[in-house]
Design an enzyme around this catalytic site. Structure first.
Site, PDB file in Angstrom:
ATOM      1  NE  ARG A 161      -1.518  -1.336   3.779  1.00  0.00           N
ATOM      2  CZ  ARG A 161      -1.793  -1.208   4.834  1.00  0.00           C
ATOM      3  NH1 ARG A 161      -2.877  -0.834   5.508  1.00  0.00           N
ATOM      4  NH2 ARG A 161      -0.866  -1.452   5.703  1.00  0.00           N
ATOM      5  CD  GLU A 170       7.683   7.618  15.326  1.00  0.00           C
ATOM      6  OE1 GLU A 170       9.005   7.589  15.589  1.00  0.00           O
ATOM      7  OE2 GLU A 170       6.803   7.172  16.347  1.00  0.00           O
ATOM      8  CD  GLN A 194       7.988  30.946  10.961  1.00  0.00           C
ATOM      9  OE1 GLN A 194       8.322  31.773  11.989  1.00  0.00           O
ATOM     10  NE2 GLN A 194       8.250  31.456   9.778  1.00  0.00           N
ATOM     11  CG  ASN A 197       8.710  28.797   7.184  1.00  0.00           C
ATOM     12  OD1 ASN A 197       7.750  28.912   7.604  1.00  0.00           O
ATOM     13  ND2 ASN A 197      10.011  29.321   7.365  1.00  0.00           N
ATOM     14  CG  HIS A 218      17.790  32.904   2.199  1.00  0.00           C
ATOM     15  ND1 HIS A 218      16.617  32.413   1.669  1.00  0.00           N
ATOM     16  CD2 HIS A 218      18.037  33.878   1.501  1.00  0.00           C
ATOM     17  CE1 HIS A 218      16.505  33.086   0.445  1.00  0.00           C
ATOM     18  NE2 HIS A 218      17.443  33.987   0.427  1.00  0.00           N
ATOM     19  CE  LYS A 230      16.076  28.622   7.484  1.00  0.00           C
ATOM     20  NZ  LYS A 230      16.416  29.554   6.245  1.00  0.00           N
ATOM     21  CG  HIS A 279      18.990  26.420   4.215  1.00  0.00           C
ATOM     22  ND1 HIS A 279      17.695  26.878   3.528  1.00  0.00           N
ATOM     23  CD2 HIS A 279      19.069  25.130   3.747  1.00  0.00           C
ATOM     24  CE1 HIS A 279      17.044  25.584   3.077  1.00  0.00           C
ATOM     25  NE2 HIS A 279      17.944  24.520   3.295  1.00  0.00           N
ATOM     26  CE1 TYR A 292      12.416  27.383   6.430  1.00  0.00           C
ATOM     27  CE2 TYR A 292      12.123  26.676   4.314  1.00  0.00           C
ATOM     28  CZ  TYR A 292      12.349  27.656   4.973  1.00  0.00           C
ATOM     29  OH  TYR A 292      12.184  28.913   4.705  1.00  0.00           O
ATOM     30  CG  ASP A 340      15.176  37.472   5.897  1.00  0.00           C
ATOM     31  OD1 ASP A 340      15.899  36.560   5.741  1.00  0.00           O
ATOM     32  OD2 ASP A 340      14.469  38.119   4.910  1.00  0.00           O
ATOM     33  CG  ASP A 347      18.369  35.064  -2.701  1.00  0.00           C
ATOM     34  OD1 ASP A 347      18.352  35.680  -1.510  1.00  0.00           O
ATOM     35  OD2 ASP A 347      17.573  34.023  -2.763  1.00  0.00           O
TER      36      ASP A 347
END
Length: 188
Positions: free
Chosen positions: A23, A28, A46, A48, A62, A72, A119, A132, A144, A171
């Protein structure tokens, strides 16, 4: 879950165990107790997700500075991506060095990128999705920051599909490592 340290201290490759049959499979993808045992205590604040429509799309490099620094836990549920972490911890023995992994839905691999690293990634297929979990601080426009994706001092061996035309305006104007302020410092 298989946890593999990479050649830069702190960055880990996490491969969830899959239990499968005709199937499909079950896995996890995150367990707080196992994660804390290998990565330390981090509060995830959070989740993203972004879609890169074209293969060769570059996003990054970043990071967020203190007081909203972020770690992350990255995975790829659709397509394929070349995921990169660059050590930007001043005085680290691996300062300016990078590690990368190819993440796909098929291999199920995840990359833990702790605070103190920039990253970025390149989509290897059209319609690549990156997801992430973010630990530490919420998104903060003031914190940022970024680093030039193609800095020759870092010399990331990006895949052949890289399309620099996909870079965002932000960028395109990120600083070189040599011009980056000391946002993070290394401690043993």
């Amino acid at each position: 879950m298989e946890i593999e340290p990479l050649r830069i201290n702190g960055v880990l490759l996490i491969t969830p165990r899959r239990i499968g049959d005709e199937r499909g499979y079950f896995a996890e993808t995150f367990r707080a107790d196992i994660f804390a045992q290998h990565c330390g205590e981090h509060s995830f604040v959070q989740d993203n997700e972004s879609l890169s429509a074209r293969a060769g799309t570059i996003r990054g490099l970043h990071f967020q500075s203190d007081p909203h620094a972020q770690g992350k836990l990255v995975r790829c549920p659709a397509g394929a991506l070349f995921d990169v972490a660059v050590d930007i911890r001043q005085a680290s023995p691996t300062y300016g060095q990078w590690v990368a992994e190819t993440l796909t839905p098929e291999n199920g691999k995840q990359l833990w990128i702790p605070p103190g690293f920039a990253h970025g990634f390149c989509s290897l297929e059209p319609d690549t999705v990156i997801c992430y979990k973010v630990a530490g601080g919420f998104y903060s426009a003031e914190c940022d920051k970024g680093l030039a994706w193609n800095d020759p001092a870092i010399a990331i061996a990006w895949p052949d599909v890289v399309d620099a035309e996909t870079l965002s305006a932000k960028d395109r104007k990120q600083p070189l490592l040599a011009d980056l302020p000391a946002y993070f410092s290394w401690s043993e």
